[in-house]
Design a protein around this motif. Structure first.
Motif, PDB file in Angstrom:
ATOM      1  N   ASP A 144       0.887  -1.170   0.000  1.00  0.00           N
ATOM      2  CA  ASP A 144       0.000   0.000   0.000  1.00  0.00           C
ATOM      3  C   ASP A 144       0.922   1.217   0.000  1.00  0.00           C
ATOM      4  O   ASP A 144       1.655   1.452   0.960  1.00  0.00           O
ATOM      5  N   ILE A 145       0.888   2.001  -1.076  1.00  0.00           N
ATOM      6  CA  ILE A 145       1.870   3.059  -1.301  1.00  0.00           C
ATOM      7  C   ILE A 145       1.157   4.396  -1.465  1.00  0.00           C
ATOM      8  O   ILE A 145       0.141   4.490  -2.152  1.00  0.00           O
ATOM      9  N   HIS A 146       1.704   5.433  -0.823  1.00  0.00           N
ATOM     10  CA  HIS A 146       1.232   6.786  -1.122  1.00  0.00           C
ATOM     11  C   HIS A 146       2.417   7.742  -1.021  1.00  0.00           C
ATOM     12  O   HIS A 146       3.472   7.405  -0.495  1.00  0.00           O
ATOM     13  N   SER A 147       2.213   8.916  -1.543  1.00  0.00           N
ATOM     14  CA  SER A 147       3.292   9.905  -1.579  1.00  0.00           C
ATOM     15  C   SER A 147       2.980  11.081  -0.662  1.00  0.00           C
ATOM     16  O   SER A 147       1.820  11.343  -0.326  1.00  0.00           O
ATOM     17  N   HIS A 148       4.043  11.781  -0.291  1.00  0.00           N
ATOM     18  CA  HIS A 148       3.925  13.070   0.381  1.00  0.00           C
ATOM     19  C   HIS A 148       4.405  14.189  -0.537  1.00  0.00           C
ATOM     20  O   HIS A 148       4.798  15.259  -0.059  1.00  0.00           O
ATOM     21  N   ALA A 149       4.380  13.900  -1.823  1.00  0.00           N
ATOM     22  CA  ALA A 149       4.751  14.893  -2.846  1.00  0.00           C
ATOM     23  C   ALA A 149       6.126  15.491  -2.542  1.00  0.00           C
ATOM     24  O   ALA A 149       7.111  14.776  -2.542  1.00  0.00           O
ATOM     25  N   ILE A 171       2.652  -4.440   3.358  1.00  0.00           N
ATOM     26  CA  ILE A 171       3.800  -3.541   3.412  1.00  0.00           C
ATOM     27  C   ILE A 171       3.296  -2.145   3.085  1.00  0.00           C
ATOM     28  O   ILE A 171       2.670  -1.931   2.047  1.00  0.00           O
ATOM     29  N   SER A 172       3.544  -1.229   3.992  1.00  0.00           N
ATOM     30  CA  SER A 172       3.117   0.153   3.794  1.00  0.00           C
ATOM     31  C   SER A 172       4.334   0.996   3.435  1.00  0.00           C
ATOM     32  O   SER A 172       5.384   0.896   4.086  1.00  0.00           O
ATOM     33  N   ILE A 173       4.193   1.820   2.395  1.00  0.00           N
ATOM     34  CA  ILE A 173       5.316   2.612   1.882  1.00  0.00           C
ATOM     35  C   ILE A 173       4.871   4.051   1.666  1.00  0.00           C
ATOM     36  O   ILE A 173       3.768   4.298   1.159  1.00  0.00           O
ATOM     37  N   VAL A 174       5.742   4.984   2.055  1.00  0.00           N
ATOM     38  CA  VAL A 174       5.538   6.400   1.767  1.00  0.00           C
ATOM     39  C   VAL A 174       6.754   6.906   1.004  1.00  0.00           C
ATOM     40  O   VAL A 174       7.898   6.700   1.429  1.00  0.00           O
ATOM     41  N   PHE A 175       6.507   7.545  -0.132  1.00  0.00           N
ATOM     42  CA  PHE A 175       7.572   8.220  -0.883  1.00  0.00           C
ATOM     43  C   PHE A 175       7.459   9.720  -0.638  1.00  0.00           C
ATOM     44  O   PHE A 175       6.358  10.271  -0.645  1.00  0.00           O
TER      45      PHE A 175
END
Length: 219
Positions: free
Chosen positions: A154-159, A179-183
């Motif tokens: 589960d992926i999301h961005s913080h721009a 698995i949780s991912i932040v870019f």
């Protein structure tokens, strides 16, 4: 057989998370069955602590969740910790494709999911329907999983912001296995940063590296 609870609902709750003592010698067929299962979870109690054993089609996880009990227990050892992606590492091409998608949504946040097909052993990317997207807020709907497909990442961005897990992320991830991912800092000259964790058993476990083949380590 002695019942662990006299209330049917309470008994069902206890049965959903079985607890097994580790024998001081020999084998434990019930623990071995749990470790070899396709889907399941339970606790193994040993002289050196408590181990969560969790199995999903894409994940095999053995993680200590408690220190050794101070009192004497006539049990064996819970064994070594283990975290294995049964599905294998995600091909690096998915990493690049998702980053391209997230970068294209700047200045707003965006999201993506990596799914894995248990029958074909193929990965796929899915993008959610977005209800609201701003540079600091993202509201989206989780996609429905077709048969044989499992959510792995589960992926999301913080721009342009840094990569971290917010209180909202913690609430969303509390009861999931994924698995949780932040870019973050997607357009930074030094490249994006990534925060990753394994959500399992109500815990957030740090990952020494990302789930992508050839990808950089998680921050």
């Amino acid at each position: 057989m002695t019942m662990l609870a006299d209330d049917a609902t309470a008994a069902a709750v206890l049965d959903s998370m079985p607890c097994y003592p580790v024998p001081p010698f020999g084998r434990s067929p019930v623990i071995e069955a749990l470790r070899s299962s396709r889907v399941g979870h339970g606790l193994a109690i040993g002289k050196d602590g408590v181990m969560l054993i969790l199995r999903r089609p894409w994940l095999a996880l053995d993680v200590p969740i408690a220190s050794p009990v101070a009192g004497y227990l006539p049990y064996g050892s819970i064994g070594a910790a283990r975290a294995e992606l049964r599905c294998g590492l995600v091909p690096h091409a998915f990493h690049d494709a998702i980053l391209g998608h997230l970068l294209g949504k700047i200045p707003d946040e965006a999201a993506a999911f990596i799914r894995w097909n248990e029958a074909t052993r193929e990965f796929a990317v899915a993008y959610p329907d977005i209800d609201e997207a701003t540079p600091t807020r993202l509201v989206y709907r989780m996609p429905r999983l077709p048969p044989d497909w499992h959510m792995v990442c589960d992926i999301h961005s913080h721009a342009r912001g840094r990569a971290f897990f917010s209180a909202t992320d913690d609430a969303d991830d509390a009861h999931a296995t994924k698995i949780s991912i932040v870019f973050g800092r997607l357009d930074h000259p030094d490249g994006p940063t990534m925060a990753a964790r394994l959500c399992a058993g109500g815990m957030f476990l740090s990952l020494p590296r990302g789930p992508f083949a050839g990808a950089p380590d998680a921050d």
